[in-house]
Design a protein around this motif. Structure first.
Motif, PDB file in Angstrom:
ATOM      1  N   THR A 153      -0.315  31.658   9.801  1.00 51.18           N
ATOM      2  CA  THR A 153      -0.864  30.379   8.876  1.00 51.18           C
ATOM      3  C   THR A 153      -0.300  29.071   8.815  1.00 51.18           C
ATOM      4  OG1 THR A 153      -1.533  32.253   7.199  1.00 51.18           O
ATOM      5  CG2 THR A 153      -1.659  29.747   6.240  1.00 51.18           C
ATOM      6  N   ARG A 154      -0.881  27.968   8.860  1.00 50.02           N
ATOM      7  CA  ARG A 154      -0.269  26.779   9.055  1.00 50.02           C
ATOM      8  C   ARG A 154      -0.572  25.919   7.972  1.00 50.02           C
ATOM      9  NH1 ARG A 154      -2.006  22.386  13.489  1.00 50.02           N
ATOM     10  NH2 ARG A 154      -3.397  21.686  11.632  1.00 50.02           N
ATOM     11  N   ILE A 155       0.494  25.503   7.139  1.00 47.05           N
ATOM     12  CA  ILE A 155       0.233  24.744   5.782  1.00 47.05           C
ATOM     13  C   ILE A 155       0.647  23.460   6.167  1.00 47.05           C
ATOM     14  CG2 ILE A 155       1.132  24.604   3.600  1.00 47.05           C
ATOM     15  CD1 ILE A 155       1.831  27.489   3.574  1.00 47.05           C
ATOM     16  N   ASP A 156      -0.291  22.458   6.034  1.00 48.23           N
ATOM     17  CA  ASP A 156       0.250  20.902   5.874  1.00 48.23           C
ATOM     18  C   ASP A 156       0.530  20.322   4.792  1.00 48.23           C
ATOM     19  OD1 ASP A 156      -0.648  21.064   8.790  1.00 48.23           O
ATOM     20  OD2 ASP A 156      -2.558  20.202   8.488  1.00 48.23           O
ATOM     21  N   GLN A 157       2.006  20.022   4.657  1.00 47.56           N
ATOM     22  CA  GLN A 157       2.536  19.318   3.301  1.00 47.56           C
ATOM     23  C   GLN A 157       2.169  17.896   3.617  1.00 47.56           C
ATOM     24  OE1 GLN A 157       6.798  18.875   3.435  1.00 47.56           O
ATOM     25  NE2 GLN A 157       6.632  18.744   1.160  1.00 47.56           N
ATOM     26  N   LYS A 158       1.506  17.142   2.675  1.00 47.22           N
ATOM     27  CA  LYS A 158       1.383  15.734   2.614  1.00 47.22           C
ATOM     28  C   LYS A 158       2.842  15.445   1.477  1.00 47.22           C
ATOM     29  CE  LYS A 158      -2.360  15.535   4.863  1.00 47.22           C
ATOM     30  NZ  LYS A 158      -2.650  14.738   6.148  1.00 47.22           N
ATOM     31  N   TYR A 159       3.363  14.176   1.999  1.00 47.33           N
ATOM     32  CA  TYR A 159       4.544  13.948   1.255  1.00 47.33           C
ATOM     33  C   TYR A 159       4.446  12.227   1.519  1.00 47.33           C
ATOM     34  CZ  TYR A 159       7.008  13.364   5.688  1.00 47.33           C
ATOM     35  OH  TYR A 159       7.464  12.944   7.012  1.00 47.33           O
ATOM     36  N   GLU A 160       5.186  11.768   0.488  1.00 47.87           N
ATOM     37  CA  GLU A 160       5.416  10.136   0.409  1.00 47.87           C
ATOM     38  C   GLU A 160       7.072   9.999   0.435  1.00 47.87           C
ATOM     39  OE1 GLU A 160       4.344   6.362  -2.251  1.00 47.87           O
ATOM     40  OE2 GLU A 160       4.672   8.259  -3.478  1.00 47.87           O
ATOM     41  N   LYS A 161       7.496   9.334   1.201  1.00 47.39           N
ATOM     42  CA  LYS A 161       8.936   9.271   1.613  1.00 47.39           C
ATOM     43  C   LYS A 161       9.202   7.526   1.660  1.00 47.39           C
ATOM     44  CE  LYS A 161      12.694  10.832   4.330  1.00 47.39           C
ATOM     45  NZ  LYS A 161      13.086  11.700   5.524  1.00 47.39           N
ATOM     46  N   ILE A 162      10.134   7.316   0.730  1.00 48.08           N
ATOM     47  CA  ILE A 162      10.332   5.734   0.535  1.00 48.08           C
ATOM     48  C   ILE A 162      11.880   5.533   0.562  1.00 48.08           C
ATOM     49  CG2 ILE A 162      10.163   3.728  -1.211  1.00 48.08           C
ATOM     50  CD1 ILE A 162       7.794   5.068  -2.495  1.00 48.08           C
ATOM     51  N   ALA A 163      12.169   4.613   1.222  1.00 46.61           N
ATOM     52  CA  ALA A 163      13.677   4.136   1.330  1.00 46.61           C
ATOM     53  C   ALA A 163      13.938   2.768   0.710  1.00 46.61           C
ATOM     54  CB  ALA A 163      14.210   3.974   2.545  1.00 46.61           C
TER      55      ALA A 163
ATOM     56  N   ARG B  67       0.776  -1.274   0.118  1.00 47.25           N
ATOM     57  CA  ARG B  67       0.128  -0.009   0.100  1.00 47.25           C
ATOM     58  C   ARG B  67       0.789   1.100   0.032  1.00 47.25           C
ATOM     59  NH1 ARG B  67      -2.643   1.960   5.453  1.00 47.25           N
ATOM     60  NH2 ARG B  67      -1.749   4.087   4.563  1.00 47.25           N
ATOM     61  N   LYS B  68       0.367   2.378  -0.313  1.00 48.90           N
ATOM     62  CA  LYS B  68       0.924   3.658  -0.475  1.00 48.90           C
ATOM     63  C   LYS B  68       0.889   4.242   0.881  1.00 48.90           C
ATOM     64  CE  LYS B  68       1.870   4.090  -4.773  1.00 48.90           C
ATOM     65  NZ  LYS B  68       3.168   4.287  -5.341  1.00 48.90           N
ATOM     66  N   ASN B  69       2.092   4.753   1.390  1.00 48.88           N
ATOM     67  CA  ASN B  69       2.139   5.572   2.706  1.00 48.88           C
ATOM     68  C   ASN B  69       2.249   7.166   2.566  1.00 48.88           C
ATOM     69  OD1 ASN B  69       1.863   3.032   4.331  1.00 48.88           O
ATOM     70  ND2 ASN B  69       3.817   2.449   3.915  1.00 48.88           N
ATOM     71  N   TYR B  70       1.552   7.818   3.409  1.00 52.56           N
ATOM     72  CA  TYR B  70       1.983   9.026   3.138  1.00 52.56           C
ATOM     73  C   TYR B  70       1.974   9.653   4.608  1.00 52.56           C
ATOM     74  CZ  TYR B  70       0.018   8.494  -1.453  1.00 52.56           C
ATOM     75  OH  TYR B  70      -0.354   7.585  -2.548  1.00 52.56           O
ATOM     76  N   ALA B  71       2.683  10.873   4.849  1.00 53.73           N
ATOM     77  CA  ALA B  71       2.929  11.432   6.036  1.00 53.73           C
ATOM     78  C   ALA B  71       2.564  12.997   6.026  1.00 53.73           C
ATOM     79  CB  ALA B  71       4.457  11.227   6.471  1.00 53.73           C
ATOM     80  N   THR B  72       2.762  13.744   7.163  1.00 50.58           N
ATOM     81  CA  THR B  72       2.363  15.157   7.062  1.00 50.58           C
ATOM     82  C   THR B  72       3.482  15.891   7.716  1.00 50.58           C
ATOM     83  OG1 THR B  72       0.114  14.631   7.283  1.00 50.58           O
ATOM     84  CG2 THR B  72       0.828  17.004   7.513  1.00 50.58           C
ATOM     85  N   LYS B  73       3.912  16.996   7.176  1.00 46.43           N
ATOM     86  CA  LYS B  73       4.733  17.805   7.635  1.00 46.43           C
ATOM     87  C   LYS B  73       4.074  19.277   7.947  1.00 46.43           C
ATOM     88  CE  LYS B  73       9.590  19.468   7.873  1.00 46.43           C
ATOM     89  NZ  LYS B  73      10.678  19.498   7.077  1.00 46.43           N
ATOM     90  N   LYS B  74       3.975  19.693   9.069  1.00 47.90           N
ATOM     91  CA  LYS B  74       3.369  21.065   9.357  1.00 47.90           C
ATOM     92  C   LYS B  74       4.456  22.317   9.274  1.00 47.90           C
ATOM     93  CE  LYS B  74      -0.098  18.624  12.639  1.00 47.90           C
ATOM     94  NZ  LYS B  74      -0.987  18.634  11.567  1.00 47.90           N
ATOM     95  N   HIS B  75       3.924  23.110   8.639  1.00 48.92           N
ATOM     96  CA  HIS B  75       4.575  24.530   8.311  1.00 48.92           C
ATOM     97  C   HIS B  75       3.935  25.608   8.629  1.00 48.92           C
ATOM     98  CE1 HIS B  75       7.821  22.680   5.590  1.00 48.92           C
ATOM     99  NE2 HIS B  75       6.800  21.606   5.228  1.00 48.92           N
TER     100      HIS B  75
END
Length: 284
Positions: A75-85, A55-63
């Motif tokens: 203002t708070r911006i939530d960045q959604k990202y996919e990180k794969i090793a 399955r695809k995994n996603y995470a959030t980084k708050k700016h």
């Protein structure tokens, strides 16, 4: 005069021979201490580069955007990202290293989302896709690359914020269409129109359900980064001293010639530069 020339010649030859010996000894030490990876392993399968079943995994980084005037977050911006090793490793201690991988997965509270094992004893292959809490991603990655002999590794991070926004916009649009269709349905009409409306509503419900699954991967409670690790088993082939010395000698000769060519070129360049400077001074 001749004696002085002989002494200088001997000095230069000694320096050149000394440099050659230093390179040769260094390469011999490297040959005895360095462990090669996949080329020394006999295997019957290629390493799986990407585990597509997982399955695809996603995470959030708050700016937070800081106001230039007040200095406080506006203002708070939530960045959604996919990180794969991706980690590709080989080993002659398959059972021990498999246990080590599973131990690290448990230690860092990760989840095995996909597992595939194949091959007979001596030629086994293991593939994992692991969902890792974002805060543990770097730590588990550093631990896993110490298991076995790593032949390749990489980390890829992809921004998914726009994709997340597009999915939400599509969901909102479908919900509005569904509401409008339900209002039309409540007004009554011919049976053919009623059936068409019902079928259209069912189609939209299916699309909303599919969107719900996709958006569910972005939920805060489902946030993970991905580590894909492949482990191949094989018998390690140890090189004997003659092979190591032969390889060291070949490498030293090749490297030494390259260095000499580079030094000759630099010396010639410095000589020409000096002549040019002297001519310029004479012309003045």
């Amino acid at each position: 005069m001749k004696t002085e020339i002989k002494n200088k010649t001997k000095k230069y030859i000694t320096i050149l021979l000394g440099a050659f010996l230093v390179l040769f000894v260094f390469r011999c030490i490297y040959g005895y201490t360095h462990k090669e990876t996949s080329p020394l392993f006999h295997t019957n399968e290629n390493i799986t580069s990407i585990i597509s079943n997982a399955r695809k995994n996603y995470a959030t980084k708050k700016h937070e955007i800081i106001s230039a005037n007040s200095g406080s977050p506006q203002t708070r911006i939530d960045q959604k990202y996919e990180k794969i090793a991706e980690i590709h490793s080989s080993t002659s201690n398959y059972d021990t290293d498999e246990k080590s991988i599973r131990s690290e997965i448990s230690k860092y509270k990760a989840l095995i989302q996909y597992e595939h094992k194949s091959g007979n004893s001596g030629y086994r292959n293991l593939n994992f896709s692991i969902g890792v809490p974002p805060e543990n991603f770097d730590a588990i990655y550093q631990s896993l690359i110490k298991i076995g002999m790593v032949s390749a590794k990489q980390i890829t991070k992809t921004d998914k914020t726009n994709e997340y926004k597009e999915l939400n916009a599509k969901k909102l649009s479908l919900e509005k269409i569904r509401t409008a269709l339900l209002e039309l349905k409540a007004k009554g009409g011919r049976i053919e129109e009623f059936i068409q409306l019902e079928n259209r509503i069912l189609e939209i419900d299916q699309q909303l359900q599919d969107l719900g699954v996709s958006l569910g991967n972005f939920d805060d409670e489902n946030e993970f980064c991905t580590v894909q690790i492949s482990l191949k088993e094989g018998k390690e082939i140890k090189k004997d001293s003659l092979i190591i010395i032969k390889e060291a000698l070949e490498w030293t000769i090749e490297t030494y010639i390259k260095l000499m060519v580079a030094l000759t070129f630099l010396s010639l360049l410095a000589y020409l530069l000096t002549l040019t400077i002297l001519k310029l001074k004479q012309n003045k």
